[in-house]
Design a protein around this motif. Structure first.
Motif: not given
Length: 436
Positions: A185-193, A88-101
């Motif tokens: 890459a986050l500037r070009k496409i969505n976070t899911t991809d 849960m912590c790894v998933c939250s930190s990685w997904a949270g950093s991606t969305q916040l960036a």
């Protein structure tokens, strides 16, 4: 003489008869005693030994076995619970950093500056590790002693200028390149991809390890690598091969390749590192990033490549949030192995894909067509296949063999158990009839 001989024979006969009577009397006495004693005392002796001692020994052995099983089970349960928390912590930190960036780029369009800022936070890893060392280790060393001991990881001479520029600096460049390409890459496409495509780095690690490190060839991992490549192609096809999406996919695949190259070269050049050695290495990378790469954001700022206005207009909360989440992610990935299984940590990374997909779905930043869903599923499946151990096929063969043996032993046992059950029922009926 004859009279004496007859008297002797009579005395022998009487002694034998007396001996026979004594034996019969003892048997009758034991039988009568057995009938008169209650049923609890009837099993008081077994083969001349007290049954209480045997029962006590058996109960003690059973207690020891149960205690051992409970202890092992408690350790496994504790490790599994830690694993769930780590996932849960790894998933939250990685997904949270991606969305916040992704949100940060709407107000602060400077990916390299964000990469430099987040990498500098790695300087905190070794101090945090040392605090944990003081709290947990019985032998408390000074920071200088701990630093020197961890520096042995670089060789007998420790961390010298030659070692720094030949073994540390190249990995620092790969670290910065990986994070910069990921943020671009986050500037070009969505976070899911982006999160799904970055999972391909596991397949790239296997391919490079097979080529460079001569690791064992595994057919299932080749299939996983093929699935990862097929997922990349399908992800590109999902947007119709538009230039904007193709550039973003190329950037994230390059980031995954740089990450795989970093891991393989680290194992080739430096080998495996302990927790303190890994903490020192990451802190040195962060310090070198601050000392030697600080001029690059300055140049990008004055050339208006990454112009962000005044210092007051910088969203410091978002920048610090991204840096803190990436710092937590790096700490969890590198030191989570101490409390749980490595597979669960990798599972936390792949679980960030559905988390990012859910967020993108609610923010209406993605269109889930059939091709994109299949591509994401294929990439995640390939990632999970790469988590299989090297001897997974032997484990399956042994498991199937054990199941077959149990089935073969169970069939005659069941038949015997059925006949025994009927016999016991008949015996109970006859005994009850006799009692009545």
């Amino acid at each position: 003489m004859q009279t004496a001989h007859v008297l002797q024979r009579r005395s022998r006969f009487l002694c034998g008869a007396e001996h026979v009577l004594l034996m019969c009397g003892s048997a009758v006495g034991e039988g009568a005693g057995r009938e008169d004693r209650p049923r609890e005392n009837a099993s008081g002796t077994v083969d001349g030994q007290p049954a209480g001692g045997v029962t006590g020994a058996e109960s003690g052995a059973v207690r020891r076995r149960v205690h051992c099983c409970v202890r092992v089970t408690a350790v496994q349960v504790r490790k599994a619970l830690w694993g769930v928390a780590m996932v849960m912590c790894v998933c939250s930190s990685w997904a949270g950093s991606t969305q916040l960036a992704k949100l940060t780029f709407k107000r602060f369009d400077a990916p390299f500056t964000l990469t430099w800022f987040a990498t500098t936070w790695n300087c905190l890893i070794f101090p945090l590790y040392y605090i944990g060392h003081l709290c947990k280790s019985p032998e408390r060393q000074t920071p200088k002693q701990r630093f020197r001991e961890c520096c042995r990881f670089f060789g007998e001479d420790g961390l010298t200028a030659k070692v720094f520029f030949t073994k540390v600096a190249p990995f620092g460049l790969l670290w910065t390149t990986t994070n910069y390409l990921y943020l671009q890459a986050l500037r070009k496409i969505n976070t899911t991809d982006v999160s799904a495509l970055f999972c391909c780095n596991k397949a790239f690690v296997f391919l490079l390890s097979w080529i460079v490190l001569r690791d064992r060839f595994m057919g299932v991992r080749i299939v996983a690598a093929i699935l990862a490549i097929a997922g990349i192609v399908m992800m590109t096809y999902a947007d119709g091969f538009h230039s904007h999406s193709v550039i973003g996919i190329t950037l994230v695949v390059a980031s995954a390749s740089a990450s795989a190259l970093y891991k393989v070269l680290f194992k080739l050049v430096l080998g495996s590192a302990k927790f303190g050695e890994a903490a020192l290495f990451l802190s040195i990378v962060g310090g070198a990033n601050f000392v030697f790469i600080s001029f690059v954001p300055v140049i990008l700022y004055f050339t208006h490549v990454e112009y962000f206005g005044s210092l007051d207009s910088i969203p410091w909360a978002s920048l610090c949030g991204v840096a803190a989440l990436l710092l937590a992610f790096n700490i969890l990935v590198n030191f989570g192995i101490a409390v749980t299984y490595p597979t669960l940590i990798s599972l936390g990374i792949v679980l960030s894909v559905p988390v990012n997909a859910t967020v993108d779905l609610y923010t209406c930043e993605i269109h889930f067509n059939t091709v994109r869903l299949i591509a994401v599923f294929i990439i995640c499946l390939g990632f999970l296949m790469l988590l299989l151990p090297e001897d997974w096929d032997q484990c399956l063969i042994q498991l199937s063999t054990r199941l077959r043996k149990r089935e073969q032993h169970a069939e005659p046992t069941e038949a015997g158990a059925g006949s025994g059950l009927n016999w016991s029922r008949r015996t109970r009926t006859s005994m009850s009839t006799f009692t009545r």
